[in-house]
Design a protein around this motif. Structure first.
Motif, PDB file in Angstrom:
ATOM      1  N   THR A   1       0.773  -1.354   0.077  1.00  6.87           N
ATOM      2  CA  THR A   1       0.014  -0.108   0.054  1.00  6.87           C
ATOM      3  C   THR A   1       0.769   1.250   0.035  1.00  6.87           C
ATOM      4  N   THR A   2       0.580   2.125  -0.858  1.00  4.74           N
ATOM      5  CA  THR A   2       1.335   3.245  -1.011  1.00  4.74           C
ATOM      6  C   THR A   2       0.391   4.441  -0.128  1.00  4.74           C
ATOM      7  N   PHE A   3       1.265   5.086   0.946  1.00  4.45           N
ATOM      8  CA  PHE A   3       0.515   5.570   2.016  1.00  4.45           C
ATOM      9  C   PHE A   3       1.036   7.049   2.413  1.00  4.45           C
ATOM     10  N   LEU A   4       0.424   7.807   2.031  1.00  2.00           N
ATOM     11  CA  LEU A   4       0.696   9.379   2.205  1.00  2.00           C
ATOM     12  C   LEU A   4      -0.416  10.382   2.624  1.00  2.00           C
ATOM     13  N   ASP A   5       0.021  11.503   3.540  1.00  2.00           N
ATOM     14  CA  ASP A   5       1.366  11.924   3.725  1.00  2.00           C
ATOM     15  C   ASP A   5       1.656  11.282   5.355  1.00  2.00           C
ATOM     16  N   VAL A   6       2.874  10.856   5.444  1.00  2.00           N
ATOM     17  CA  VAL A   6       3.110  10.496   6.759  1.00  2.00           C
ATOM     18  C   VAL A   6       3.839  11.466   7.765  1.00  2.00           C
ATOM     19  N   GLY A   7       3.711  12.603   7.407  1.00  2.00           N
ATOM     20  CA  GLY A   7       4.242  13.595   8.471  1.00  2.00           C
ATOM     21  C   GLY A   7       4.524  15.191   8.041  1.00  2.00           C
ATOM     22  N   ALA A   8       4.790  15.195   6.545  1.00  2.00           N
ATOM     23  CA  ALA A   8       5.268  16.669   6.033  1.00  2.00           C
ATOM     24  C   ALA A   8       4.294  17.599   6.095  1.00  2.00           C
ATOM     25  N   ASN A   9       2.990  17.406   5.757  1.00  2.00           N
ATOM     26  CA  ASN A   9       2.096  18.648   5.699  1.00  2.00           C
ATOM     27  C   ASN A   9       0.899  18.212   6.891  1.00  2.00           C
ATOM     28  N   VAL A  10       0.904  18.960   8.107  1.00  2.00           N
ATOM     29  CA  VAL A  10       0.132  18.580   9.144  1.00  2.00           C
ATOM     30  C   VAL A  10      -1.437  19.028   9.187  1.00  2.00           C
ATOM     31  N   ASP A  11      -1.341  20.086   8.719  1.00  2.00           N
ATOM     32  CA  ASP A  11      -2.796  20.776   8.422  1.00  2.00           C
ATOM     33  C   ASP A  11      -3.144  20.408   6.792  1.00  2.00           C
ATOM     34  N   GLU A  48      -7.947  20.233  -1.004  1.00  2.00           N
ATOM     35  CA  GLU A  48      -7.434  20.623  -2.190  1.00  2.00           C
ATOM     36  C   GLU A  48      -5.947  19.672  -1.899  1.00  2.00           C
ATOM     37  N   ARG A  49      -5.301  19.640  -0.769  1.00  2.00           N
ATOM     38  CA  ARG A  49      -4.113  18.879  -0.548  1.00  2.00           C
ATOM     39  C   ARG A  49      -4.320  17.384  -0.502  1.00  2.00           C
ATOM     40  N   LEU A  50      -5.335  17.063   0.064  1.00  2.00           N
ATOM     41  CA  LEU A  50      -5.685  15.585  -0.033  1.00  2.00           C
ATOM     42  C   LEU A  50      -5.949  15.074  -1.175  1.00  2.00           C
ATOM     43  N   VAL A  51      -6.664  16.022  -2.272  1.00  2.00           N
ATOM     44  CA  VAL A  51      -6.736  15.627  -3.691  1.00  2.00           C
ATOM     45  C   VAL A  51      -5.407  15.302  -4.196  1.00  2.00           C
ATOM     46  N   GLU A  52      -4.512  16.408  -3.948  1.00  2.00           N
ATOM     47  CA  GLU A  52      -2.891  16.713  -4.849  1.00  2.00           C
ATOM     48  C   GLU A  52      -2.313  15.207  -4.231  1.00  2.00           C
ATOM     49  N   PHE A  53      -2.398  14.608  -2.957  1.00  2.00           N
ATOM     50  CA  PHE A  53      -2.007  13.666  -2.533  1.00  2.00           C
ATOM     51  C   PHE A  53      -2.384  12.307  -3.353  1.00  2.00           C
ATOM     52  N   ALA A  54      -3.419  12.310  -3.644  1.00  2.00           N
ATOM     53  CA  ALA A  54      -4.251  11.374  -4.371  1.00  2.00           C
ATOM     54  C   ALA A  54      -3.803  11.199  -5.803  1.00  2.00           C
ATOM     55  N   ILE A  55      -3.458  12.400  -6.616  1.00  2.00           N
ATOM     56  CA  ILE A  55      -2.788  12.321  -7.854  1.00  2.00           C
ATOM     57  C   ILE A  55      -1.414  11.765  -7.778  1.00  2.00           C
ATOM     58  N   LEU A  56      -0.890  12.390  -6.675  1.00  2.00           N
ATOM     59  CA  LEU A  56       0.706  12.118  -6.586  1.00  2.00           C
ATOM     60  C   LEU A  56       0.847  10.672  -6.247  1.00  2.00           C
ATOM     61  N   GLY A  57       0.210  10.307  -5.363  1.00  2.00           N
ATOM     62  CA  GLY A  57       0.441   8.693  -4.847  1.00  2.00           C
ATOM     63  C   GLY A  57       0.107   7.879  -5.764  1.00  2.00           C
ATOM     64  N   GLU A  58      -0.893   8.064  -6.514  1.00  2.00           N
ATOM     65  CA  GLU A  58      -1.467   7.256  -7.610  1.00  2.00           C
ATOM     66  C   GLU A  58      -0.396   7.236  -8.678  1.00  2.00           C
ATOM     67  N   PRO A 109      -3.942   1.778 -10.590  1.00  2.00           N
ATOM     68  CA  PRO A 109      -4.039   1.823  -9.131  1.00  2.00           C
ATOM     69  C   PRO A 109      -5.338   2.393  -8.471  1.00  2.00           C
ATOM     70  N   THR A 110      -5.722   1.490  -7.501  1.00  2.00           N
ATOM     71  CA  THR A 110      -7.090   2.052  -6.843  1.00  2.00           C
ATOM     72  C   THR A 110      -6.752   3.058  -5.611  1.00  2.00           C
ATOM     73  N   VAL A 111      -7.353   3.864  -5.488  1.00  2.00           N
ATOM     74  CA  VAL A 111      -7.043   4.979  -4.442  1.00  2.00           C
ATOM     75  C   VAL A 111      -8.303   5.299  -3.432  1.00  2.00           C
ATOM     76  N   GLY A 112      -7.681   5.166  -2.291  1.00  2.00           N
ATOM     77  CA  GLY A 112      -8.761   5.384  -1.016  1.00  2.00           C
ATOM     78  C   GLY A 112      -8.504   6.577  -0.074  1.00  2.00           C
ATOM     79  N   LEU A 113      -9.499   7.078   0.549  1.00  2.00           N
ATOM     80  CA  LEU A 113      -9.310   8.137   1.425  1.00  2.00           C
ATOM     81  C   LEU A 113      -9.521   7.612   2.851  1.00  2.00           C
ATOM     82  N   THR A 148      -4.227  10.734   3.465  1.00  2.00           N
ATOM     83  CA  THR A 148      -4.632  11.150   4.629  1.00  2.00           C
ATOM     84  C   THR A 148      -3.801  12.463   4.828  1.00  2.00           C
ATOM     85  N   ASP A 149      -4.024  13.254   5.913  1.00  2.00           N
ATOM     86  CA  ASP A 149      -3.215  14.374   6.349  1.00  2.00           C
ATOM     87  C   ASP A 149      -2.130  14.026   7.017  1.00  2.00           C
TER      88      ASP A 149
END
Lengths: 341, 341
Positions: A131-141, A145-155, A167-171, A220-221
């Protein structure tokens, strides 16, 4: 020059990597000329595909990121990232100071996404793969929009890394039916499920899906991600020491452990997360290898960097990122029961 | 009447509990007269200390909390909670529908703290004992005041439950030095470290401290807590199945597993979280036993309820809660680098 074990383990990691990556992949080694020269003398196979780039100084493992940014110019870390900017290198790999690498990469390469800093990404083992998991600590808040960006980057990262076409993506969300998630999560869900992006969004997942393999990418955040990752690491550590205690409790268990040791070793390797983490969202590829890296870990990180550099990863991210403003504009305020379905 | 296994396992749980709690503890069993009567006939030892209270209906395991609240009056669950309100019982125990129990408890007993709902509490195993962890899912959005309330509730609960005179308390946060936590966490930290409350606050802890035993009580919001708990459960599940696979991979491992089975069984039990969870913050003691409870789990939940009822728990919470308004008024806005120390 980085990592807890210094240039020697990096050089032997490169030597291992020569066999893992395509024969046309070549290396620039940034660092102390003398130290690297000695490593070269010891490993003849490096000469044909590796070039040493002398650097004046080294970023210390304990240096603060701000300090590294101010004083980093001319360091081996800075030069490695700079070589990606100039196009001389297709990707940079470092086992050095994480905060410094992140700060220097941001400064030199700039963020491509509208993020404060690259999200930290980990690969978690599951029964079916990773499982590719992000963000594990860089962007605390994180807003939606950021969560959507993480989805794009992680995918895009997951596809490039593991060769999975779609790849399938979950929130990540909580399980309670009555009050699913806070507003940011509900809003990101509303944006992603509209299907405007070229990615296979599967909706909400829960904490146990991280190692369960329900989807390939979990977003996730940085606060929740950091806590979840460390909670799992702590649980794994606890279970390992309890298991050790249980397996040495009496002579039968002792003998049992001896007989089962090959299986237990395979088990230990299976539950160790991969050593390489990309810094996503930059205009260029930078891969962080964990500080306590062995030569095998360095080689694996190089392999990740080479795979990303040879993939369509950057263009895929850009295509989806371009759809973001319209998706945000259309999404409107989240409905209170947006999560009820 | 509750739980996946119905009244039979509850009755045999009570029979077990008779030996665990003080001899003057007596029981009211709320439920279907006929079903409970049959259990009584089978277990003669119950007659002296247990009284059956017939109830017209039972809250189903799948009933929605709102439905249970509307239609719950006269159900065995409602009557059990009501008996705490009237003072006839010192505590209520249920293995039934969690959401319904929470909703009915709130409605009948009312919250004592300024919370929407009782935080969910779990006990996590550590090398040195148990970490009390809350909230694992009831209050998804938490301001600083709620986090402080969780600290007060969790501390008193831990003392009453484990006989530790002065439990240590930590606030869950992320590890990155640069940007520790969001505002709510930093503000709660600022309030707690002032030392106005009668509790031993030790500052920030991280995800791996949950099973590491750094402090006795760890506080977080219901979103983070739920994700962290499920992430650990998932990791434990994954490790167990990997271990099983590793231990049956070849005949040597098989034989090893056989010889080590007593140790492995002890290991399994050690990593199972306790079955009982109190609903904190109510004007009265309610303990939830997980749905798939065995008779031993029921007995253990009864023991937790009896221990709480015989402790100074409620008065301790009230004393600290009374200090909350002044502490909040004095705390002011959190400093941006409030977490830097």
């Amino acid at each position: 020059m980085g990592g807890d074990h210094g240039p020697s383990v990096v050089a032997s990691g490169v030597a291992l990597a020569l066999k893992l990556v395509a024969p046309d992949v070549r290396f620039l080694l940034h660092g102390d000329e003398k130290a690297l020269g000695q490593e070269f003398a010891r490993r003849g196979e490096l000469a044909a595909r590796v070039e040493i780039r002398p650097a004046e100084r080294v970023v210390g493992m304990d240096e603060k990121p701000a300090q590294a940014m101010r004083r980093g110019k001319g360091s081996s870390m800075w030069n490695a990232v700079e070589s990606v900017k100039t196009g001389e290198a297709a990707a940079a790999v470092s086992a050095g100071n994480t905060g410094a690498l992140m700060a220097i990469s941001k400064l030199v390469l700039r963020m491509s996404a509208d993020l404060d800093r690259p999200p930290l990404v980990v690969g978690l083992p599951t029964p079916r793969g990773v499982t590719t998991f992000l963000d594990v600590g860089a962007n605390v808040d994180c807003d939606a929009e950021r969560l959507v960006e993480f989805a794009i980057l992680g995918e895009a990262f997951h596809r490039a890394s593991y060769g999975i076409a779609r790849p399938t993506v979950g929130l990540l969300n909580v399980g309670s039916e009555e009050m699913k998630g806070h507003e940011e999560v509900r809003q990101a869900h509303a944006i992603l499920r509209e299907g405007r992006f070229d990615l296979d969004y599967r909706g909400f997942v829960e904490g146990d899906d991280l190692t369960g393999g329900a989807v390939n990418v979990i977003v996730t955040d940085g606060f929740t991600g950091n806590v979840a990752l460390k909670a799992m690491e702590g649980a794994a550590h606890f279970m390992r020491s309890e298991l050790r205690a249980a397996m040495t409790a009496d002579w039968m268990a002792n003998l049992g452990a001896l007989l089962a040791r090959r299986g237990l070793k395979a088990f230990r390797e299976r539950i160790s997360p991969p050593p390489a983490a990309p810094l996503l969202g930059l205009n260029g590829i930078v891969v962080k290898c964990h500080g306590g890296a062995t030569d095998r870990d360095i080689a694996q990180s190089i392999q990740v960097a080479a795979t990303l550099a040879q993939s369509d990863f950057a263009a895929e991210i850009e295509r989806n990122m371009r759809k973001l403003p319209a998706a945000l504009a259309d999404s409107g305020p989240p409905s209170v029961d947006g999560a009820a379905e």
